[in-house]
Design an enzyme around this catalytic site. Structure first.
Site, short mmCIF file in Angstrom:
data_model
loop_
_atom_site.label_atom_id
_atom_site.label_comp_id
_atom_site.label_asym_id
_atom_site.label_seq_id
_atom_site.Cartn_x
_atom_site.Cartn_y
_atom_site.Cartn_z
N PHE A 132 0.84 -1.19 0.00
CA PHE A 132 0.00 0.00 0.00
C PHE A 132 0.88 1.26 0.00
O PHE A 132 1.94 1.27 0.64
CB PHE A 132 -0.90 -0.01 1.23
CG PHE A 132 -2.03 0.99 1.15
CD1 PHE A 132 -3.14 0.74 0.37
CD2 PHE A 132 -1.96 2.19 1.84
CE1 PHE A 132 -4.17 1.66 0.28
CE2 PHE A 132 -2.98 3.11 1.75
CZ PHE A 132 -4.09 2.85 0.97
N ASP A 209 1.55 -5.41 8.26
CA ASP A 209 0.41 -4.52 8.11
C ASP A 209 -0.84 -5.40 8.02
O ASP A 209 -0.98 -6.20 7.09
CB ASP A 209 0.59 -3.69 6.83
CG ASP A 209 -0.55 -2.70 6.60
OD1 ASP A 209 -1.67 -2.96 7.09
OD2 ASP A 209 -0.33 -1.70 5.91
N LYS A 235 -12.17 -0.68 8.33
CA LYS A 235 -12.55 -1.64 7.30
C LYS A 235 -13.43 -2.72 7.93
O LYS A 235 -14.60 -2.50 8.20
CB LYS A 235 -11.30 -2.23 6.64
CG LYS A 235 -10.40 -1.18 5.98
CD LYS A 235 -9.20 -1.83 5.33
CE LYS A 235 -8.18 -0.80 4.85
NZ LYS A 235 -8.70 0.06 3.77
N ARG A 383 -12.08 -3.92 -7.07
CA ARG A 383 -11.99 -4.83 -5.92
C ARG A 383 -13.41 -5.14 -5.45
O ARG A 383 -14.22 -4.23 -5.21
CB ARG A 383 -11.20 -4.21 -4.78
CG ARG A 383 -9.75 -3.98 -5.09
CD ARG A 383 -8.95 -3.65 -3.83
NE ARG A 383 -9.55 -2.58 -3.03
CZ ARG A 383 -9.07 -2.16 -1.86
NH1 ARG A 383 -8.01 -2.75 -1.35
NH2 ARG A 383 -9.65 -1.17 -1.20
#
Length: 408
Positions: A132, A209, A235, A383
């Site tokens: 990321f 992560d 999330k 996604r």
């Protein structure tokens, strides 16, 4: 939305057999006809209905009722208490090793900077090119700040880093390796235990992560001997926009590492207002400023919900949803020239898959106008994010079928 009867029957039979189907009703907006398919829980999870009551109660009874007395009545210890619950329910971490606070970016900086300082005789940091942007950008800054060299790992477009692909860049100069448990683009699920062991063989520290895995992938950070980890909570932990991140520091490293942002609440005696900084013992020594108490509230409901459902059941539903999405890809997207850019093996997937097509940038905007909400990622990927407790199989069908209809 109209679907071929066989596809609709298949989705409904999967929903009928789903032991977690009832949890969907606990989320706000899950039955909103204006949003027939929300496939972006891997970027921002839906709020829980219980959170309405929690936030209202907090404002009226704690903040409004107790005022500044709240700090002495539990707020100051809340980051560690929520961290312990997070560790117990989904991280496989014993108490005293996780804390909530700051953003993912700030926590990444703090832990990575502490890690390289603990390896002063080593000059290299390893990261993959498909990680990321925040992770890559933070490490670029630390490398420049400390005069270190970044060693890059190239990953397959539909995969991620393995112990084998990491081996050529590891050596006596490696201070730190930073990788994502689930690749943000492809959804590839890394072998945390195997890679961590390989990094330790090289004498380096390992930071994971967990942003795209916390809440959907069961972990055993203690058993895997993980050194450091960070993750976000907006999330799959449904903490809301900008909710604070979490950090994990293995117990035996807490007195060895010294984090660089020396704020007053990370000091041994905050209210002593001392002349110089002395770090607090344990995980509290990795905090800095005032904890974001209001921002921590919503995630508490999701941690409780995942605890109720069980991480094993959540993972099983995640695998079923992504498997069904791949099944739909084969049936209605592949014939239209769409590429699957995620692993086909369920054991190597997180809770999202990525499909690619040159038309997807403009197509995604049109989908959003229709209340079909997946996530676009450059250069031309969609996604399909599948949050197990809030997503139904029929909802996945609605989203994938809409993509096919726009292409057709």
């Amino acid at each position: 939305m109209n679907h071929p009867a066989a596809l609709l029957d298949r989705a409904r039979s999967l929903d009928a057999a789903d032991p977690l189907a009832g949890y969907r009703d606990r989320f706000l907006g899950a039955d909103d006809p204006e949003v027939p398919s929300y496939l972006d829980g891997n970027s921002l999870g839906r709020p829980l209905k219980a959170t309405l009551e929690r936030l209202s109660s907090f404002i009226t009874e704690q903040w409004g009722g107790r005022l500044i007395r709240g700090w002495d009545e539990g707020w100051l210890t809340l980051p560690g208490r929520i961290g312990d619950e997070l560790g117990r329910v989904m991280l496989g971490a014993a108490p005293g090793q996780a804390t909530i606070g700051d953003s993912t970016t700030v926590l990444l900086y703090k832990l990575c900077r502490a890690a390289v300082a603990a390896r002063p005789d080593r000059s290299e940091i390893v990261i993959d090119r498909d990680n990321f942007p925040t992770d890559r950008f933070v490490l670029e800054g630390i490398a420049a700040e400390c005069g270190l060299t970044l060693r890059w790992v190239q990953t397959p477009f539909d995969g991620g880093v393995t112990a084998e692909s990491l081996a050529p860049v590891l050596g006596p100069a490696t201070a730190l390796v930073v990788l994502s448990n689930v690749a943000y683009r492809s959804g590839y699920l890394a072998d945390v235990a195997g890679i961590t062991a390989r990094v330790h063989e090289a004498g380096a520290l390992m930071l994971w992560d967990l942003c795209h895995s916390a809440g959907v992938v069961p972990m055993q950070l203690d058993a895997w001997n993980v050194d450091l980890a960070v993750g976000c909570t907006y999330k799959y932990l449904n903490g809301g926009p900008g909710s604070p991140a979490f950090a994990y520091v293995r117990a035996d490293l807490q007195e060895v590492l010294r984090q660089p942002i020396q704020g007053w609440l990370g000091s041994a005696d905050p209210f002593g207002m001392g002349e110089s900084y002395q770090a607090a013992p344990g995980i509290r020594g990795f905090t800095s400023g005032t904890p974001p108490i209001l921002g921590m509230q919503a995630m508490r409901d999701m941690i409780e919900l995942i605890d109720e459902a069980g991480m094993g059941a959540v993972r099983a539903k995640s695998e079923a949803l992504t498997g069904y999405a791949v099944e739909l890809y084969d049936a209605i997207l592949a014939p239209l020239g769409v590429q699957l850019s995620s692993p086909r093996t369920a054991e190597r997937r997180g809770s999202h898959i990525t499909v690619d097509h040159p038309a997807f940038r403009g197509l995604t905007a049109r989908l959003w106008e229709r209340g079909i909400i997946p996530d676009f990622r450059n250069p031309h990927g969609i996604r399909i994010g599948l949050s197990p407790l809030s997503t139904s199989f029929e909802e996945v069908l609605a989203g994938v079928a809409a993509i096919a209809a726009e292409l057709g």
